[in-house]
Motif scaffolding. Sequence first.
Motif, PDB file in Angstrom:
ATOM      1  N   SER A  88      33.328  49.979  47.613  1.00 60.80           N
ATOM      2  CA  SER A  88      32.572  51.170  47.193  1.00 60.80           C
ATOM      3  C   SER A  88      33.512  52.278  46.762  1.00 60.80           C
ATOM      4  N   ARG A  89      34.571  52.487  47.542  1.00 66.24           N
ATOM      5  CA  ARG A  89      35.525  53.527  47.191  1.00 66.24           C
ATOM      6  C   ARG A  89      36.188  53.220  45.850  1.00 66.24           C
ATOM      7  N   THR A  90      36.464  51.936  45.596  1.00 57.69           N
ATOM      8  CA  THR A  90      37.081  51.545  44.328  1.00 57.69           C
ATOM      9  C   THR A  90      36.143  51.799  43.156  1.00 57.69           C
ATOM     10  N   ALA A  91      34.864  51.470  43.328  1.00 58.80           N
ATOM     11  CA  ALA A  91      33.887  51.685  42.252  1.00 58.80           C
ATOM     12  C   ALA A  91      33.804  53.166  41.885  1.00 58.80           C
ATOM     13  N   VAL A  92      33.741  54.013  42.903  1.00 59.39           N
ATOM     14  CA  VAL A  92      33.678  55.456  42.647  1.00 59.39           C
ATOM     15  C   VAL A  92      35.003  55.944  42.064  1.00 59.39           C
ATOM     16  N   GLY A  93      36.117  55.432  42.592  1.00 58.12           N
ATOM     17  CA  GLY A  93      37.429  55.856  42.116  1.00 58.12           C
ATOM     18  C   GLY A  93      37.683  55.490  40.668  1.00 58.12           C
ATOM     19  N   VAL A  94      37.295  54.280  40.269  1.00 57.64           N
ATOM     20  CA  VAL A  94      37.486  53.860  38.879  1.00 57.64           C
ATOM     21  C   VAL A  94      36.612  54.692  37.950  1.00 57.64           C
ATOM     22  N   THR A  95      35.387  54.984  38.387  1.00 60.90           N
ATOM     23  CA  THR A  95      34.518  55.846  37.586  1.00 60.90           C
ATOM     24  C   THR A  95      35.132  57.231  37.429  1.00 60.90           C
ATOM     25  N   GLY A  96      35.662  57.757  38.527  1.00 63.26           N
ATOM     26  CA  GLY A  96      36.320  59.059  38.455  1.00 63.26           C
ATOM     27  C   GLY A  96      37.542  59.031  37.565  1.00 63.26           C
ATOM     28  N   PRO A 206      38.211  44.351  37.448  1.00 67.09           N
ATOM     29  CA  PRO A 206      37.277  44.902  36.454  1.00 67.09           C
ATOM     30  C   PRO A 206      37.984  45.544  35.267  1.00 67.09           C
ATOM     31  N   LEU A 207      39.086  46.243  35.525  1.00 73.19           N
ATOM     32  CA  LEU A 207      39.829  46.845  34.418  1.00 73.19           C
ATOM     33  C   LEU A 207      40.470  45.773  33.549  1.00 73.19           C
ATOM     34  N   GLY A 208      40.923  44.686  34.183  1.00 73.44           N
ATOM     35  CA  GLY A 208      41.525  43.596  33.424  1.00 73.44           C
ATOM     36  C   GLY A 208      40.525  42.913  32.507  1.00 73.44           C
ATOM     37  N   ILE A 209      39.292  42.747  32.994  1.00 69.35           N
ATOM     38  CA  ILE A 209      38.246  42.132  32.161  1.00 69.35           C
ATOM     39  C   ILE A 209      37.945  43.015  30.950  1.00 69.35           C
ATOM     40  N   ALA A 210      37.802  44.329  31.202  1.00 69.57           N
ATOM     41  CA  ALA A 210      37.545  45.256  30.086  1.00 69.57           C
ATOM     42  C   ALA A 210      38.728  45.282  29.123  1.00 69.57           C
TER      43      ALA A 210
END
Length: 314
Positions: A88-96, A206-210
């Motif tokens: 969860s922290r990663t999802a919010v952090g990547v969005t930020g 997720p960043l690698g896929i994008a």
Amino acid sequence: MDMTRACAYRLKPMQNDRVFTGLALRLFAIACLSTMSALIKLAETRGATLVETMFHRQLWAVPLVTGWIAMGPGLASVKTSRFGAHVSRTAVGVTGMFFTFGAVLLLPLAEATTLQFTVPIFATILGAVLLREPTGWHRWGAVIAGFVGVLIVAQPWSGHFPFYGAVVGLLAALFVAIVAVLLRQLGRTESTGTTVFWFSVLSLPPLGIAYAFQLQAHDAATWAILVGIGLIGGMGQLALTGSLRFAPVSAVVPMDYSSLIWGTLYGWAIFGAWPTPYTWIGAPLIIASGLYIVWRERVRHVRQTEGATDAPAS
């Protein structure tokens, strides 16, 4: 001189040295992160995309974070029983991170940096709404003053820079504040190193896929800039974390405002951009608001501590 006073004389310089170390680390961290922002903007001018800069920011930081943990508590310390919370922290952090990097690309560096100073304002609002923290009129007044400063900087009615850029910048600050709330909850059971490690590692897939959909060739200088984003950003993150080992939050947070100096210098030297007069008027108001919020938080903490100390034992 009795033994107690002698010990006090010996300890005081050591404590001061620790605070100065924390302040130095914080200033170094802010210099690194400001340099990273300039490199992000520079990479974009050379054809790199937002996703590329985000991926390389995390990729090259992983070895630094892993090495830092290995030299400290050891790699075994990253074991966690709260994997879902780290996700969860990663999802919010990547969005930020998306909004933070986006603001750097959309706005002049000084203005993007100034909008980041609204993090304490959003943290106050989130603390009151989500954590039900007591928030008096002092801090609410500082919140209002801070947003007045934002209006002065953004000048949404003048169009002197993209309105959506200002919105992205404020969203970046909001998500940084949300991450701060999540870190406070994670910090009850997880060490800082563990949290940083899992954020770095979990954000890569997720960043690698994008990134796979945006692979492109670059010249050597651009690749060097992308690697520099990760290495310098990683060093800044570690120094930011380390500063809190030596000095309290209330002491180091004022150092964060030195980023406006770096943003102004980089904006002028590399991109030929100089802050508008509105920024020079609004930025001090936002900074004063943030510093006042930090100060009031410290006052509240001291009062709570004194109250707990004075309370009779039951």
